[in-house]
Motif scaffolding. Structure first.
Motif, PDB file in Angstrom:
ATOM      1  N   CYS A  64      43.556  32.787  37.079  1.00  0.00           N
ATOM      2  CA  CYS A  64      42.880  31.670  37.881  1.00  0.00           C
ATOM      3  C   CYS A  64      44.049  30.906  38.481  1.00  0.00           C
ATOM      4  O   CYS A  64      44.110  30.711  39.659  1.00  0.00           O
ATOM      5  N   ILE A  75      36.495  30.966  43.755  1.00  0.00           N
ATOM      6  CA  ILE A  75      36.767  31.494  42.366  1.00  0.00           C
ATOM      7  C   ILE A  75      35.575  30.969  41.264  1.00  0.00           C
ATOM      8  O   ILE A  75      35.487  29.817  41.151  1.00  0.00           O
ATOM      9  N   ALA A  95      39.577  27.056  39.274  1.00  0.00           N
ATOM     10  CA  ALA A  95      38.171  27.484  39.550  1.00  0.00           C
ATOM     11  C   ALA A  95      37.272  26.663  40.232  1.00  0.00           C
ATOM     12  O   ALA A  95      37.519  25.425  40.362  1.00  0.00           O
TER      13      ALA A  95
END
Length: 221
Positions: A64, A75, A95
């Motif tokens: 990530c 994401i 994220a």
């Protein structure tokens, strides 16, 4: 059609995700080599990445962080590592959302759609077109030469699923899973009633014989 890139090493879960996403009108690409996730994800040019945390030979939080350093792609972390620290770390690493497993297919799709809308600034509406009929998913409205009409939630989901797979037969089981997240305890007649209501609704704007019944197989448009 938005492309979702799935980073998930568990084959059954990955297969289930592919089915859920494709049923809801998304294109799907899956990670095949976990030693080059970031490079492969970039090469796929996805609209959104679904990312597990527990991966062979690496960690999803590191992925990530590395992906966010080179891309603004949305994401969503989808993981069984659902502790508070995992969620905080995932969001810190870049994220946009965090969904614990086991997940609700309906909630997952809603969160994906919401994130995609935010990513485009709400400037684009999700619209499907086929054979003279236009479906505006953002407004639950069907449009044809005879006018436009607002659809119920079930009417929209059925029509959206069939139009997303125009030219192919969608089984009754697939439609029921999409509507109710399970086909195990739903009376088969309930789907028939919903299909008939959708046909009657479309007829009000002059769209007749749009849905084709394939006995013992399902429906198509």
């Amino acid at each position: 059609m938005p492309l979702i890139y799935v980073v998930e090493d568990d084959a059954p879960i990955r297969g289930e995700l592919v089915q859920v996403l494709e049923r809801n009108g998304f294109e799907v690409a899956c990670c095949e080599a976990f030693d080059r996730v970031v490079e492969d994800a970039q090469a796929a040019h996805p609209d959104l990445v679904l990312l597990d945390l527990t991966l062979p030979g690496t960690d999803g939080q590191l992925i990530c962080h590395e992906l966010r350093a080179v891309s603004e792609v949305p994401i969503i972390v989808l993981t069984s590592r659902a502790t508070e620290i995992d969620e905080v770390m995932s969001m810190t690493m870049g994220a946009d959302d965090f969904i614990p497993k086991p997940y609700s297919a309906r909630v997952l799709v809603a969160r994906i759609q919401a994130l995609l809308r935010r990513a485009t600034g709400g400037s684009e509406r999700s619209v499907l077109e086929h054979n003279g009929l236009t479906l505006d998913l953002s407004r639950s409205v069907a449009m044809a030469s005879g006018g436009q009409i607002e659809l119920t939630k079930n009417e929209m989901r059925i029509l959206g699923l069939l139009m997303a797979h125009a030219g192919t037969i969608v089984s009754r089981e697939e439609i029921m899973r999409d509507l109710w997240d399970s086909d195990a305890f739903v009376d088969d007649n309930t789907l028939t009633v919903n299909i008939n209501r959708l046909r009657a609704t479309l007829a009000k704007i002059g769209v007749s014989d749009y849905l084709t019944t394939h006995r013992g197989r399902g429906y198509s448009v």
